[in-house]
Design a protein around this motif. Structure first.
Motif, mmCIF file in Angstrom:
data_model
loop_
_atom_site.group_PDB
_atom_site.id
_atom_site.type_symbol
_atom_site.label_atom_id
_atom_site.label_comp_id
_atom_site.label_asym_id
_atom_site.label_seq_id
_atom_site.Cartn_x
_atom_site.Cartn_y
_atom_site.Cartn_z
ATOM 1 N N VAL A 27 0.846 -1.197 0.000
ATOM 2 C CA VAL A 27 0.000 0.000 0.000
ATOM 3 C C VAL A 27 0.878 1.243 0.000
ATOM 4 C CG1 VAL A 27 -1.738 1.345 1.253
ATOM 5 C CG2 VAL A 27 -1.842 -1.142 1.302
ATOM 6 N N LEU A 28 0.483 2.230 -0.804
ATOM 7 C CA LEU A 28 1.026 3.574 -0.671
ATOM 8 C C LEU A 28 -0.112 4.443 -0.162
ATOM 9 C CD1 LEU A 28 3.101 5.857 -1.069
ATOM 10 C CD2 LEU A 28 2.245 6.091 -3.404
ATOM 11 N N ARG A 29 0.081 5.039 1.020
ATOM 12 C CA ARG A 29 -0.983 5.833 1.636
ATOM 13 C C ARG A 29 -0.466 7.226 1.960
ATOM 14 N NH1 ARG A 29 -1.951 2.711 5.687
ATOM 15 N NH2 ARG A 29 -3.575 1.538 4.579
ATOM 16 N N ILE A 30 -1.214 8.241 1.514
ATOM 17 C CA ILE A 30 -0.908 9.636 1.814
ATOM 18 C C ILE A 30 -2.088 10.168 2.614
ATOM 19 C CG2 ILE A 30 -0.451 11.924 0.855
ATOM 20 C CD1 ILE A 30 0.574 10.466 -1.672
ATOM 21 N N GLN A 31 -1.830 10.521 3.872
ATOM 22 C CA GLN A 31 -2.941 10.835 4.763
ATOM 23 C C GLN A 31 -2.656 12.058 5.624
ATOM 24 O OE1 GLN A 31 -4.137 7.470 7.166
ATOM 25 N NE2 GLN A 31 -6.253 8.173 7.200
ATOM 26 N N HIS A 32 -3.624 12.969 5.668
ATOM 27 C CA HIS A 32 -3.564 14.174 6.489
ATOM 28 C C HIS A 32 -3.802 13.794 7.950
ATOM 29 C CE1 HIS A 32 -4.856 18.111 8.082
ATOM 30 N NE2 HIS A 32 -4.229 18.644 7.042
ATOM 31 N N ASP A 33 -3.326 14.626 8.885
ATOM 32 C CA ASP A 33 -3.529 14.280 10.290
ATOM 33 C C ASP A 33 -4.993 14.394 10.727
ATOM 34 O OD1 ASP A 33 -3.741 17.001 10.287
ATOM 35 O OD2 ASP A 33 -2.015 17.392 11.575
ATOM 36 N N HIS A 34 -5.854 14.929 9.856
ATOM 37 C CA HIS A 34 -7.288 14.948 10.121
ATOM 38 C C HIS A 34 -7.987 13.697 9.581
ATOM 39 C CE1 HIS A 34 -6.613 19.186 11.094
ATOM 40 N NE2 HIS A 34 -7.840 19.215 11.604
#
Length: 247
Positions: A27-34
């Protein structure tokens, strides 16, 4: 247990079998802290395979499907079946209470900015699936990410080569600049019959980066992935990649 899981997944996807190399845990995951963001994974990519149209009719297709129908985890052959695993997957949006808003745009990724020399703080390539199409070519999906001080860039690429028949490439590019509250996503589908590539050296057929310039564009989709409004503190993103062995 693994065969049972793969069998259930193949049944869910209405496929008699999955790609030879299925990296289900990658998995490549790009996630904001929200909590909102986007990720790229093999299972969701295969869910986008269209088994009802666009199938490639070649002599080897029937032979290939018959060989796959005899695998241990395949109990039933579902037809029609896209044996090339062609997918127009563009990523999976994340978030429960807050999600990215997808908006059509005429704005394009500034490729000149990406060419500028800048320190690469992080780089990774993640293979999601690959299949040699019963020795008649290759079908693969991979995603690359490059992180610089001012931005990050992602390239998701589906590449298909059916020997003697055609070459197809579906690219999804994702770019975010640190001072923006959105990401730009560009999807481009290219395709050409091998018979139309007579003036192209065959050695390039196995090099996606080289052959892409010879493949006519069939479809282009440009979108903004806008951050939810009223976010505090200043928008930041986290990036995670997970790699595992083939299943």
């Amino acid at each position: 247990m693994l065969l049972v899981f793969l069998g259930r997944l193949a049944e869910e996807l209405h496929m008699p079998s999955l790609p030879e190399m299925m990296f289900g845990d990658n998995v490549l995951r790009i996630q904001h802290d929200h909590g909102f963001g986007i990720e790229f994974n093999a299972t969701d990519a295969l869910k986008c395979v269209n088994n009802c149209q666009g199938m490639i009719k070649v002599a080897c297709a029937e032979e290939w499907q018959e060989s796959r129908s005899e695998t241990e985890h395949s109990k039933e052959v579902v037809k029609p079946y896209d044996w090339t695993y062609t997918t127009d997957y563009k990523g999976t949006l994340l978030g429960d209470t807050a999600t990215l808003k997808v908006v059509p745009t005429t704005e394009h990724i500034n490729t000149e900015k990406l060419k500028a020399r800048e320190q690469i703080m992080f780089f990774e390539e993640v293979l999601l699936f690959e299949d040699e199409l019963h020795d008649h070519g290759v079908s693969s999906l991979s995603v690359k990410v490059r992180v610089m001080p001012s931005s990050f860039f992602v390239l998701l690429r589906f590449f298909l080569r059916v020997d003697g028949v055609l070459i197809r490439m579906n690219d999804t590019r994702l770019h975010h600049e640190a001072d923006k509250t959105y990401m730009l996503r560009e999807y481009t589908s290219r395709e050409s019959k091998i018979s139309s590539l007579k003036n192209v050296p065959p050695s390039l057929f196995t090099e996606p980066n080289e052959i892409s310039q010879y493949l006519p564009i069939k479809e282009t989709i440009c979108e903004k992935l806008e951050f939810p409004e009223k976010l505090e503190p200043r928008p930041e993103t986290s990036l995670e990649t997970t790699c595992a062995k083939s299943k």
